[in-house]
Design a protein around this motif. Sequence first.
Motif: not given
Length: 271
Positions: A116, A89, A75, A114
């Motif tokens: 994300a 993710v 990720a 990450t």
Amino acid sequence: MSIHTEIKKVTTETLRKMKQKGEKITMLTAYDFTTAKMVDAGGVDTILVGDSAANVMAGYSTTLPITLDQMIYHAQSVVRGVQRALVIVDLPFGTYQSNPEKALESAIRIMKETDANAIKLEGGAEAADAIKKIVDAGIPVMGHLGLTPQSINQFGGYGLRAKEEAEAEKLIADALLLQAMGCFGVVLEKIPAALAQRVTAQLAIPTIGIGAGVHCDGQVLVYHDMVGMNEGFAPKFLRKYLNLYTEITGAVSTYVKDVKEQNFPSVSESY
Ligand code: KIV
């Protein structure tokens, strides 16, 4: 003008608006920086760092072995390559099933480490408490129903799910529950198109289908399958937009021949 062409950074709100306008949502998987950059540049709305990385990146026969640390590594690499798409993710097997607190800890690690935008996890009623806990912490959650590959040992194969009415009714109830728990969308994998149409009509949140027919609000494919890298993998639902397995093995054998015959490097490729 379509929402797709107007948007600079896709959010979960963008996906909600796309469903409302009847504009189809696109999703592809990516697991590394270079691929994520190309997929984002191609204009996909959402990128899934799927636990299918276990299959296509690591060569395992199921998605079960991949760890949270490995998903975080994938990720982080993807996020560095993406400007526009929403990055989602997968929570890997074993990181959310045992209790909601563990699920929240796993989701927080993904979001903190990450950068994300959201997480995805598999399951219906049995995952409801975990979903509620994660959503309450401010983390967007996507659900995943139908063929849920983390349960492959229970299913005994990758065949079509919810063919019988009882399983179809449970899937519809699960989809409504995921929506009530606060999911912003749900992946429907390998179920009859007519069932996916029923679910899509009953939900206010978008459905993203894979092997679930044209009536879903969006479609997802595994990148390696879609560009034809995965030789021999040809389920009915898969459209291959390239045949990269043949292209790449052909390029490699030409390179091998060139080096053996001293055709590479040439004078102009030398210092
Ligand atoms: O891991 C994955 O790639 C997925 C998609 C098939 C939806 O979950």
